[in-house]
Motif scaffolding. Structure first.
Motif, PDB file in Angstrom:
ATOM      1  N   ALA A 119       3.034  -0.006  -7.502  1.00  0.00           N
ATOM      2  CA  ALA A 119       4.411   0.245  -7.104  1.00  0.00           C
ATOM      3  C   ALA A 119       4.441   0.947  -5.752  1.00  0.00           C
ATOM      4  CB  ALA A 119       5.126   1.097  -8.159  1.00  0.00           C
ATOM      5  N   GLY A 120       5.505   0.722  -5.009  1.00  0.00           N
ATOM      6  CA  GLY A 120       5.608   1.377  -3.720  1.00  0.00           C
ATOM      7  C   GLY A 120       6.978   1.227  -3.115  1.00  0.00           C
ATOM      8  N   PHE A 121       7.205   1.978  -2.034  1.00  0.00           N
ATOM      9  CA  PHE A 121       8.463   1.875  -1.300  1.00  0.00           C
ATOM     10  C   PHE A 121       8.212   2.050   0.192  1.00  0.00           C
ATOM     11  CE2 PHE A 121       8.177   6.421  -2.306  1.00  0.00           C
ATOM     12  CZ  PHE A 121       8.575   7.041  -1.138  1.00  0.00           C
ATOM     13  N   ILE A 122       9.206   1.662   0.981  1.00  0.00           N
ATOM     14  CA  ILE A 122       9.141   1.737   2.436  1.00  0.00           C
ATOM     15  C   ILE A 122      10.237   2.682   2.905  1.00  0.00           C
ATOM     16  CG2 ILE A 122       9.244   0.430   4.587  1.00  0.00           C
ATOM     17  CD1 ILE A 122       8.540  -2.081   2.919  1.00  0.00           C
ATOM     18  N   SER A 123       9.869   3.678   3.679  1.00  0.00           N
ATOM     19  CA  SER A 123      10.855   4.640   4.174  1.00  0.00           C
ATOM     20  C   SER A 123      11.665   4.044   5.313  1.00  0.00           C
ATOM     21  CB  SER A 123      10.163   5.919   4.642  1.00  0.00           C
ATOM     22  OG  SER A 123       9.547   5.711   5.904  1.00  0.00           O
ATOM     23  N   SER A 124      12.720   4.739   5.702  1.00  0.00           N
ATOM     24  CA  SER A 124      13.539   4.265   6.816  1.00  0.00           C
ATOM     25  C   SER A 124      12.790   4.343   8.146  1.00  0.00           C
ATOM     26  CB  SER A 124      14.839   5.072   6.903  1.00  0.00           C
ATOM     27  OG  SER A 124      14.557   6.452   7.035  1.00  0.00           O
ATOM     28  N   ALA A 125      11.655   5.068   8.168  1.00  0.00           N
ATOM     29  CA  ALA A 125      10.791   5.106   9.351  1.00  0.00           C
ATOM     30  C   ALA A 125       9.696   4.046   9.266  1.00  0.00           C
ATOM     31  CB  ALA A 125      10.159   6.489   9.495  1.00  0.00           C
ATOM     32  N   ASN A 126       9.794   3.158   8.252  1.00  0.00           N
ATOM     33  CA  ASN A 126       8.842   2.083   8.008  1.00  0.00           C
ATOM     34  C   ASN A 126       7.463   2.587   7.593  1.00  0.00           C
ATOM     35  OD1 ASN A 126      10.648  -0.062   8.467  1.00  0.00           O
ATOM     36  ND2 ASN A 126      10.356   0.120  10.677  1.00  0.00           N
ATOM     37  N   SER A 127       7.386   3.790   7.055  1.00  0.00           N
ATOM     38  CA  SER A 127       6.157   4.269   6.421  1.00  0.00           C
ATOM     39  C   SER A 127       6.102   3.697   5.006  1.00  0.00           C
ATOM     40  CB  SER A 127       6.134   5.798   6.363  1.00  0.00           C
ATOM     41  OG  SER A 127       6.122   6.352   7.671  1.00  0.00           O
ATOM     42  N   VAL A 128       4.908   3.309   4.570  1.00  0.00           N
ATOM     43  CA  VAL A 128       4.742   2.668   3.268  1.00  0.00           C
ATOM     44  C   VAL A 128       3.991   3.603   2.330  1.00  0.00           C
ATOM     45  CG1 VAL A 128       3.856   0.645   2.059  1.00  0.00           C
ATOM     46  CG2 VAL A 128       4.668   0.426   4.415  1.00  0.00           C
ATOM     47  N   TYR A 129       4.517   3.735   1.108  1.00  0.00           N
ATOM     48  CA  TYR A 129       3.896   4.580   0.086  1.00  0.00           C
ATOM     49  C   TYR A 129       3.700   3.722  -1.167  1.00  0.00           C
ATOM     50  CZ  TYR A 129       5.809   8.120   3.228  1.00  0.00           C
ATOM     51  OH  TYR A 129       6.134   8.870   4.334  1.00  0.00           O
ATOM     52  N   GLY A 144      18.343   3.774  -2.124  1.00  0.00           N
ATOM     53  CA  GLY A 144      18.586   2.856  -1.024  1.00  0.00           C
ATOM     54  C   GLY A 144      17.363   2.310  -0.328  1.00  0.00           C
ATOM     55  N   LEU A 145      16.157   2.834  -0.648  1.00  0.00           N
ATOM     56  CA  LEU A 145      14.967   2.365   0.057  1.00  0.00           C
ATOM     57  C   LEU A 145      14.373   1.124  -0.617  1.00  0.00           C
ATOM     58  CD1 LEU A 145      13.091   5.676   0.981  1.00  0.00           C
ATOM     59  CD2 LEU A 145      14.774   4.375   2.304  1.00  0.00           C
ATOM     60  N   LEU A 146      13.835   0.227   0.200  1.00  0.00           N
ATOM     61  CA  LEU A 146      13.164  -0.958  -0.325  1.00  0.00           C
ATOM     62  C   LEU A 146      11.941  -0.534  -1.147  1.00  0.00           C
ATOM     63  CD1 LEU A 146      13.258  -3.256   2.829  1.00  0.00           C
ATOM     64  CD2 LEU A 146      14.287  -3.801   0.617  1.00  0.00           C
ATOM     65  N   HIS A 147      11.784  -1.132  -2.327  1.00  0.00           N
ATOM     66  CA  HIS A 147      10.623  -0.827  -3.155  1.00  0.00           C
ATOM     67  C   HIS A 147      10.275  -2.034  -4.014  1.00  0.00           C
ATOM     68  CE1 HIS A 147      14.151   0.342  -5.547  1.00  0.00           C
ATOM     69  NE2 HIS A 147      13.419   0.186  -6.642  1.00  0.00           N
ATOM     70  N   PHE A 148       9.125  -1.960  -4.695  1.00  0.00           N
ATOM     71  CA  PHE A 148       8.627  -3.105  -5.456  1.00  0.00           C
ATOM     72  C   PHE A 148       7.744  -2.613  -6.596  1.00  0.00           C
ATOM     73  CE2 PHE A 148       5.576  -2.109  -2.161  1.00  0.00           C
ATOM     74  CZ  PHE A 148       4.365  -2.113  -2.834  1.00  0.00           C
TER      75      PHE A 148
END
Length: 209
Positions: A119-129, A144-148
């Motif tokens: 699982a992960g998400f992408i911050s508004s600064a395009n950092s990926v966790y 509101g952040l993109l995640h999967f």
């Protein structure tokens, strides 16, 4: 003087009690607005409004993403209406994936109870966790952040997810782009994909245009 103080205290106590509303069970016969559903009349509220029994059974994962979400949002579970909370069950078959998506209305907490989930998400600064989660692991996804979520093992994976909203909303990026009638030329210009790629993805996801 004491009579005035006593009167003011009584008025304060009465006002406080009058302002308290324990709950607002959603009246599902009406429309849902930005603030949720209107409240059912207290006389029609029953214990069943505060109980949801739908998360004990696996969802149907025989679909293109091999995943299923069983929601207990205000539309299915009227007792959470107005409380700022909700819950759902996530089932991922082997090879299953919940593609990049957002919940515009709330943050998410995911608890893995079976299998392994990447699982992960992408911050508004395009950092990926992102990280592979096992049974008992918890991960949060800010509002509101993109995640999967992706099944990261060879067995079905199960998680329970809670939200900071009774109706968090859902928008899956791939479906928003390729499963509707947004003209292909606009998709191509806004995604830098070529016409053949866009037409292929629209054919897979049922889009037109």
């Amino acid at each position: 003087m004491y009579h005035i103080i006593f009167f003011l205290l009584q008025l304060l106590i009465f006002s406080s009690h009058a302002a308290v509303q324990d709950f607002c069970v959603g009246d599902l016969t009406g429309p849902e607005g930005p603030a949720g559903y209107s409240c059912k009349k207290p006389a029609t509220v029953t214990v069943d409004d505060f109980v949801f029994s739908g998360l004990g059974m696996p969802g149907n994962t025989t679909n293109i993403i091999k995943a299923a979400v069983t929601p207990a949002f205000s539309a299915q579970f009227p007792g959470v209406n107005g409380l700022g909370i909700s819950i759902a069950r996530l089932d991922l078959a082997a090879g299953g994936v919940v593609p990049l998506h957002t919940h515009p209305g709330g943050s998410e907490v995911l608890v893995v109870v079976q299998g392994y989930i990447l699982a992960g998400f992408i911050s508004s600064a395009n950092s990926v966790y992102y990280k592979i989660l096992k049974k008992g692991d918890v991960m949060i996804f800010p509002q509101g952040l993109l995640h999967f979520q992706i099944n990261a093992g060879g067995i079905p994976a199960v998680a329970f997810v809670s939200f900071s909203s009774p109706s968090p909303g859902l928008q899956i990026t791939a479906f928003a782009l390729f499963a509707n009638n947004l003209p292909s030329v606009l998709v191509e210009k806004t995604t830098f994909l070529d016409d053949a790629q866009v037409k292929k993805l629209k054919a897979v996801l049922g889009g037109t245009g």
